[in-house]
Design a protein around this motif. Structure first.
Motif, PDB file in Angstrom:
ATOM      1  N   ALA A  48      -2.779 -67.321  -0.267  1.00 22.99           N
ATOM      2  CA  ALA A  48      -2.382 -66.888   1.070  1.00 22.99           C
ATOM      3  C   ALA A  48      -0.865 -66.914   1.229  1.00 22.99           C
ATOM      4  N   LEU A  49      -0.217 -67.969   0.749  1.00 21.08           N
ATOM      5  CA  LEU A  49       1.233 -68.088   0.880  1.00 21.08           C
ATOM      6  C   LEU A  49       1.959 -67.031   0.055  1.00 21.08           C
ATOM      7  N   VAL A  50       1.506 -66.835  -1.192  1.00 19.52           N
ATOM      8  CA  VAL A  50       2.140 -65.831  -2.048  1.00 19.52           C
ATOM      9  C   VAL A  50       1.903 -64.436  -1.486  1.00 19.52           C
ATOM     10  N   GLY A  51       0.656 -64.153  -1.110  1.00 14.89           N
ATOM     11  CA  GLY A  51       0.340 -62.849  -0.542  1.00 14.89           C
ATOM     12  C   GLY A  51       1.075 -62.598   0.762  1.00 14.89           C
ATOM     13  N   GLY A  52       1.217 -63.653   1.573  1.00 13.35           N
ATOM     14  CA  GLY A  52       1.947 -63.516   2.833  1.00 13.35           C
ATOM     15  C   GLY A  52       3.401 -63.166   2.604  1.00 13.35           C
ATOM     16  N   ALA A  53       4.034 -63.816   1.606  1.00 13.90           N
ATOM     17  CA  ALA A  53       5.432 -63.523   1.303  1.00 13.90           C
ATOM     18  C   ALA A  53       5.608 -62.077   0.844  1.00 13.90           C
ATOM     19  N   VAL A  54       4.697 -61.613  -0.015  1.00 13.04           N
ATOM     20  CA  VAL A  54       4.767 -60.232  -0.493  1.00 13.04           C
ATOM     21  C   VAL A  54       4.495 -59.257   0.652  1.00 13.04           C
ATOM     22  N   GLY A  55       3.506 -59.584   1.487  1.00 15.35           N
ATOM     23  CA  GLY A  55       3.184 -58.712   2.610  1.00 15.35           C
ATOM     24  C   GLY A  55       4.337 -58.556   3.578  1.00 15.35           C
ATOM     25  N   MET A  56       5.066 -59.654   3.816  1.00 18.72           N
ATOM     26  CA  MET A  56       6.232 -59.571   4.696  1.00 18.72           C
ATOM     27  C   MET A  56       7.295 -58.655   4.105  1.00 18.72           C
ATOM     28  N   ARG A  57       7.510 -58.760   2.786  1.00 20.67           N
ATOM     29  CA  ARG A  57       8.522 -57.941   2.135  1.00 20.67           C
ATOM     30  C   ARG A  57       8.192 -56.455   2.193  1.00 20.67           C
ATOM     31  N   LEU A  58       6.919 -56.143   2.026  1.00 19.73           N
ATOM     32  CA  LEU A  58       6.507 -54.749   1.932  1.00 19.73           C
ATOM     33  C   LEU A  58       6.102 -54.152   3.274  1.00 19.73           C
ATOM     34  N   SER A  59       6.177 -54.952   4.337  1.00 16.87           N
ATOM     35  CA  SER A  59       5.658 -54.504   5.634  1.00 16.87           C
ATOM     36  C   SER A  59       6.383 -53.301   6.202  1.00 16.87           C
ATOM     37  N   SER A  60       7.616 -53.063   5.770  1.00 15.44           N
ATOM     38  CA  SER A  60       8.365 -51.928   6.318  1.00 15.44           C
ATOM     39  C   SER A  60       8.252 -50.676   5.472  1.00 15.44           C
ATOM     40  N   ILE A  61       7.334 -50.665   4.503  1.00 14.14           N
ATOM     41  CA  ILE A  61       7.249 -49.513   3.604  1.00 14.14           C
ATOM     42  C   ILE A  61       6.837 -48.247   4.340  1.00 14.14           C
ATOM     43  N   THR A  62       6.174 -48.420   5.502  1.00 18.82           N
ATOM     44  CA  THR A  62       5.796 -47.246   6.292  1.00 18.82           C
ATOM     45  C   THR A  62       6.999 -46.636   6.994  1.00 18.82           C
ATOM     46  N   SER A  77       7.349 -58.317   8.944  1.00 21.86           N
ATOM     47  CA  SER A  77       6.292 -58.099   9.929  1.00 21.86           C
ATOM     48  C   SER A  77       5.291 -59.246   9.935  1.00 21.86           C
ATOM     49  N   VAL A  78       4.939 -59.720  11.136  1.00 23.15           N
ATOM     50  CA  VAL A  78       3.913 -60.759  11.271  1.00 23.15           C
ATOM     51  C   VAL A  78       2.589 -60.246  10.731  1.00 23.15           C
ATOM     52  N   LEU A  79       2.206 -59.046  11.176  1.00 28.65           N
ATOM     53  CA  LEU A  79       0.930 -58.479  10.757  1.00 28.65           C
ATOM     54  C   LEU A  79       0.923 -58.223   9.252  1.00 28.65           C
ATOM     55  N   GLY A  80       2.057 -57.731   8.728  1.00 29.40           N
ATOM     56  CA  GLY A  80       2.150 -57.496   7.292  1.00 29.40           C
ATOM     57  C   GLY A  80       2.026 -58.787   6.502  1.00 29.40           C
ATOM     58  N   GLY A  81       2.654 -59.864   7.005  1.00 34.99           N
ATOM     59  CA  GLY A  81       2.578 -61.141   6.317  1.00 34.99           C
ATOM     60  C   GLY A  81       1.171 -61.703   6.294  1.00 34.99           C
ATOM     61  N   LEU A  82       0.476 -61.622   7.425  1.00 36.66           N
ATOM     62  CA  LEU A  82      -0.869 -62.172   7.496  1.00 36.66           C
ATOM     63  C   LEU A  82      -1.877 -61.292   6.761  1.00 36.66           C
ATOM     64  N   LEU A  83      -1.663 -59.973   6.769  1.00 42.77           N
ATOM     65  CA  LEU A  83      -2.516 -59.097   5.974  1.00 42.77           C
ATOM     66  C   LEU A  83      -2.332 -59.408   4.487  1.00 42.77           C
ATOM     67  N   GLY A  84      -1.070 -59.616   4.098  1.00 40.87           N
ATOM     68  CA  GLY A  84      -0.802 -59.985   2.712  1.00 40.87           C
ATOM     69  C   GLY A  84      -1.435 -61.315   2.359  1.00 40.87           C
ATOM     70  N   ALA A  85      -1.428 -62.253   3.309  1.00 39.39           N
ATOM     71  CA  ALA A  85      -2.044 -63.561   3.076  1.00 39.39           C
ATOM     72  C   ALA A  85      -3.542 -63.418   2.850  1.00 39.39           C
ATOM     73  N   TYR A  86      -4.170 -62.563   3.625  1.00 38.22           N
ATOM     74  CA  TYR A  86      -5.611 -62.356   3.473  1.00 38.22           C
ATOM     75  C   TYR A  86      -5.934 -61.731   2.121  1.00 38.22           C
ATOM     76  N   VAL A  87      -5.133 -60.731   1.734  1.00 36.25           N
ATOM     77  CA  VAL A  87      -5.330 -60.117   0.422  1.00 36.25           C
ATOM     78  C   VAL A  87      -5.084 -61.147  -0.674  1.00 36.25           C
ATOM     79  N   GLY A  88      -4.075 -62.008  -0.462  1.00 41.64           N
ATOM     80  CA  GLY A  88      -3.794 -63.051  -1.438  1.00 41.64           C
ATOM     81  C   GLY A  88      -4.969 -63.990  -1.630  1.00 41.64           C
ATOM     82  N   VAL A  89      -5.665 -64.311  -0.543  1.00 42.64           N
ATOM     83  CA  VAL A  89      -6.863 -65.157  -0.631  1.00 42.64           C
ATOM     84  C   VAL A  89      -7.942 -64.455  -1.452  1.00 42.64           C
ATOM     85  N   LEU A  90      -8.154 -63.172  -1.193  1.00 44.38           N
ATOM     86  CA  LEU A  90      -9.174 -62.420  -1.928  1.00 44.38           C
ATOM     87  C   LEU A  90      -8.866 -62.384  -3.422  1.00 44.38           C
TER      88      LEU A  90
END
Length: 251
Positions: A48-62, A77-90
């Motif tokens: 979750a932590l690793v995925g969250g960090a990556v998600g925050m970095r990539l959140s502005s790709i749109t 992005s908060v949403l990008g970080g938490l989405l990344g955290a969820y993917v990281g868990v998976l």
């Protein structure tokens, strides 16, 4: 506006990172409460932590077609970080072969993490559309993408609305977690509630409208709202929510 905290720490990035960390801690505590295996829980939190960090970095790709720019200089992005955290868990679960569902464990974590992360948004971003309501707020004329700020108008504190929603959602999820026992349904309820809330709160936010006075996030959410309604309807007919609706199960 408070773009930086002490020692030049970016306000937005700090609260987004804090939100992801809080979400990871709540997730771990939920794993312990439900007697999930300790080692698997720790690995999932790491994911979750690793995925969250990556998600925050990539959140502005749109917002840009340059992946390097998004990674190095993109918004946090908060949403990008938490989405990344969820993917990281998976991903972490896949690596260790852990097959139990974790969405219900993640739902309270996401709600509280979002509440914390949105503090940074409130302190650094354009608050919302102009309003005559007594709790309207003002922001500096230099606030990016905020025409109302230049005019000195009072605006909706849209991020405060979301903080309140997420705190209420967190409390509701804690109450529901012993009443909704079907696997995955707690997460379904949270995602559906947040989707409908986010669609509604967009009418108060400063995002640009593109068609029929709706913003891009609203158009993106529309199909999801239909899916959520169908999914909740199926659960209702199956009696999944009888424990929270006070309906007696037929014998």
């Amino acid at each position: 506006m408070l773009p930086e905290l002490v020692f030049g720490v970016p306000t937005h990035g700090f609260f987004v990172g804090l939100g992801v960390t809080v979400a990871a801690v709540v997730f771990f505590l939920e794993c312990r409460r439900r007697n999930a295996p300790a080692e698997q829980s720790l690995i999932a939190v790491t994911g979750a932590l690793v995925g969250g960090a990556v998600g925050m970095r990539l959140s502005s790709i749109t917002e840009t077609l340059d992946p390097y720019e998004s990674w190095m200089f993109g918004a946090r992005s908060v949403l990008g970080g938490l989405l990344g955290a969820y993917v990281g868990v998976l991903v972490a679960k896949k690596i260790i072969g852990y097959k139990e569902r974790t969405g219900d464990l993640f739902a309270p974590a996401v709600a509280l993490g979002m509440a914390v992360g949105r503090i940074g948004c409130h302190l650094t971003e354009a608050p919302g559309r102009p309003t005559s309501l007594p709790w309207g707020v003002h922001a500096p004329a230099t606030t990016p993408r905020c025409p109302g700020c230049v005019s000195g108008l009072a605006m909706h504190p849209s991020f405060i609305y979301e903080i309140i929603f997420q705190l209420l959602a967190f409390a509701a999820l804690l109450w529901l977690r012993t009443r909704v026992t079907a696997p995955g349904e707690l997460f379904t309820l949270y995602v559906a509630a947040y989707a409908y809330f986010r669609f509604a709160v967009e009418f108060t936010r400063a995002n640009e409208t593109v068609l029929l006075d709706l913003t891009r996030p609203q158009w993106f959410l529309l199909p999801g709202l239909v899916v959520a309604a169908v999914r909740l309807g199926v659960g209702y007919r199956r009696g999944t929510y009888d424990g929270i609706l006070g309906r007696k199960v037929a014998v």
